[in-house]
Scaffold this motif. Structure first.
Motif, mmCIF file in Angstrom:
data_model
loop_
_atom_site.group_PDB
_atom_site.id
_atom_site.type_symbol
_atom_site.label_atom_id
_atom_site.label_comp_id
_atom_site.label_asym_id
_atom_site.label_seq_id
_atom_site.Cartn_x
_atom_site.Cartn_y
_atom_site.Cartn_z
ATOM 1 N N ALA A 12 -0.796 0.868 -6.120
ATOM 2 C CA ALA A 12 -0.469 0.880 -4.700
ATOM 3 C C ALA A 12 0.547 1.973 -4.402
ATOM 4 N N GLU A 13 0.661 2.299 -3.111
ATOM 5 C CA GLU A 13 1.607 3.328 -2.658
ATOM 6 C C GLU A 13 3.026 3.002 -3.106
ATOM 7 N N THR A 40 -0.368 7.119 -0.182
ATOM 8 C CA THR A 40 -1.466 6.590 0.613
ATOM 9 C C THR A 40 -1.803 7.627 1.683
ATOM 10 N N ASN A 68 -6.523 3.166 7.132
ATOM 11 C CA ASN A 68 -6.060 3.450 5.774
ATOM 12 C C ASN A 68 -7.128 4.306 5.104
ATOM 13 N N THR A 74 -2.718 -0.967 1.777
ATOM 14 C CA THR A 74 -1.308 -0.707 2.085
ATOM 15 C C THR A 74 -0.794 -1.829 2.975
ATOM 16 N N LYS A 128 6.705 4.810 4.130
ATOM 17 C CA LYS A 128 5.600 4.909 3.186
ATOM 18 C C LYS A 128 5.447 6.347 2.700
ATOM 19 N N ASP A 130 3.150 8.953 2.555
ATOM 20 C CA ASP A 130 1.910 9.249 3.282
ATOM 21 C C ASP A 130 1.494 10.691 3.015
#
Length: 205
Positions: A12-13, A40, A68, A74, A128, A130
Motif C-alpha cells: 500500500a501507499e 499511489t 484511484n 488507498t 498521501k 501521490d
C-alpha cells in the motif's frame, strides 16, 4: 559475488524501510537499510450538484468522484470542497477507494446568491504519496437565484359568529416553496367588513 532478487507484491501507499544483512560462513556480516516510497495515483473527477438551479439558502449536496488509478486500495483519503477559491472551505469528506475504482465524496452547502465555482481537491494537505498531483483538483460552476417566490396559504377553518362577538377564530396553513416563511417576520393581515388589523403568527416554514 551472488545476485539475488526479491519481489514484494501488493504494498500500500506509504514509506517503507528495507533492510538487508549478509553473513559469511564465519559469521561475519554487514547490513544496510534504505527508505523506499510506494506511490499511489489519485484523481478528482466530475463535481455534481443535487440541485443545478437552487435558490438562496437551499441545501445543495455537492459530490465529487475520487479515482484511484493505482494498483492497491488507498484508505482515508481527505477530500476538501471550496467556494470560489481555495481559501473559503465548504466542508471536508474522507473516502477509501479500491484499486482502479472510484468513490464519491460529498458535503452539503447552504447556497449563496450569485454565480459561483465549486472546487474539489483530493488530498489537499498532501498526506498521501501521490504520483501525479496535477489531476487532484476539479471544479464546476453553479448559479444561485434570489428567492422571489412569495408564500401562499390555504384556509383551514372559519366559523360563523354571533353579532357583536369580540373574537373571530380561524386557522391558516402557510407554505413557501422558496427559502421558507420567516418565523420572525410573518404576519397575518385581515380585513372583514369593518374589522381589520394584523397579528404576528408563529408560522413554521
Amino acid at each position: 559475488s551472488v545476485a539475488a532478487n526479491i519481489s514484494a507484491v501488493g504494498l500500500a501507499e506509504g514509506s517503507r524501510q528495507w533492510s538487508i544483512r549478509c553473513t559469511d560462513g564465519f559469521g561475519l556480516g554487514t547490513s544496510e537499510a534504505r527508505i523506499i516510497n510506494v506511490f499511489t495515483d489519485l484523481a478528482a473527477e466530475a463535481i455534481e450538484f443535487s440541485d443545478d438551479t437552487p435558490l438562496e439558502a437551499d441545501t445543495v449536496n455537492v459530490k465529487a468522484l475520487v479515482r484511484n488509478l493505482g494498483s492497491v486500495q488507498t484508505n482515508n483519503i481527505k477530500v476538501s470542497f471550496f467556494l470560489d477559491n481555495e481559501s473559503t472551505l465548504i466542508g471536508t469528506a474522507f473516502v477509501s477507494v479500491a484499486a482502479g475504482s472510484g468513490q464519491n465524496a460529498s458535503v452539503n452547502w447552504i447556497a449563496v446568491t450569485g454565480n459561483h465555482t465549486i472546487i474539489s481537491v483530493v488530498d489537499p494537505n498532501q498526506a498521501k504519496l501521490d504520483l501525479d498531483r496535477a489531476n487532484n483538483g476539479v471544479n464546476n460552476s453553479i448559479s444561485v437565484a434570489l428567492d422571489q417566490i412569495p408564500p401562499t396559504f390555504s384556509a383551514l377553518s372559519l366559523s360563523d359568529i354571533r353579532e357583536n362577538s369580540s373574537n373571530v377564530r380561524f386557522g391558516v396553513n402557510v407554505f413557501d416553496i422558496g427559502v421558507g416563511v420567516d418565523r420572525n417576520s410573518a404576519r397575518l393581515f385581515f380585513n372583514v367588513s369593518s374589522l381589520s388589523g394584523n397579528k404576528s403568527m408563529p408560522f413554521v416554514s
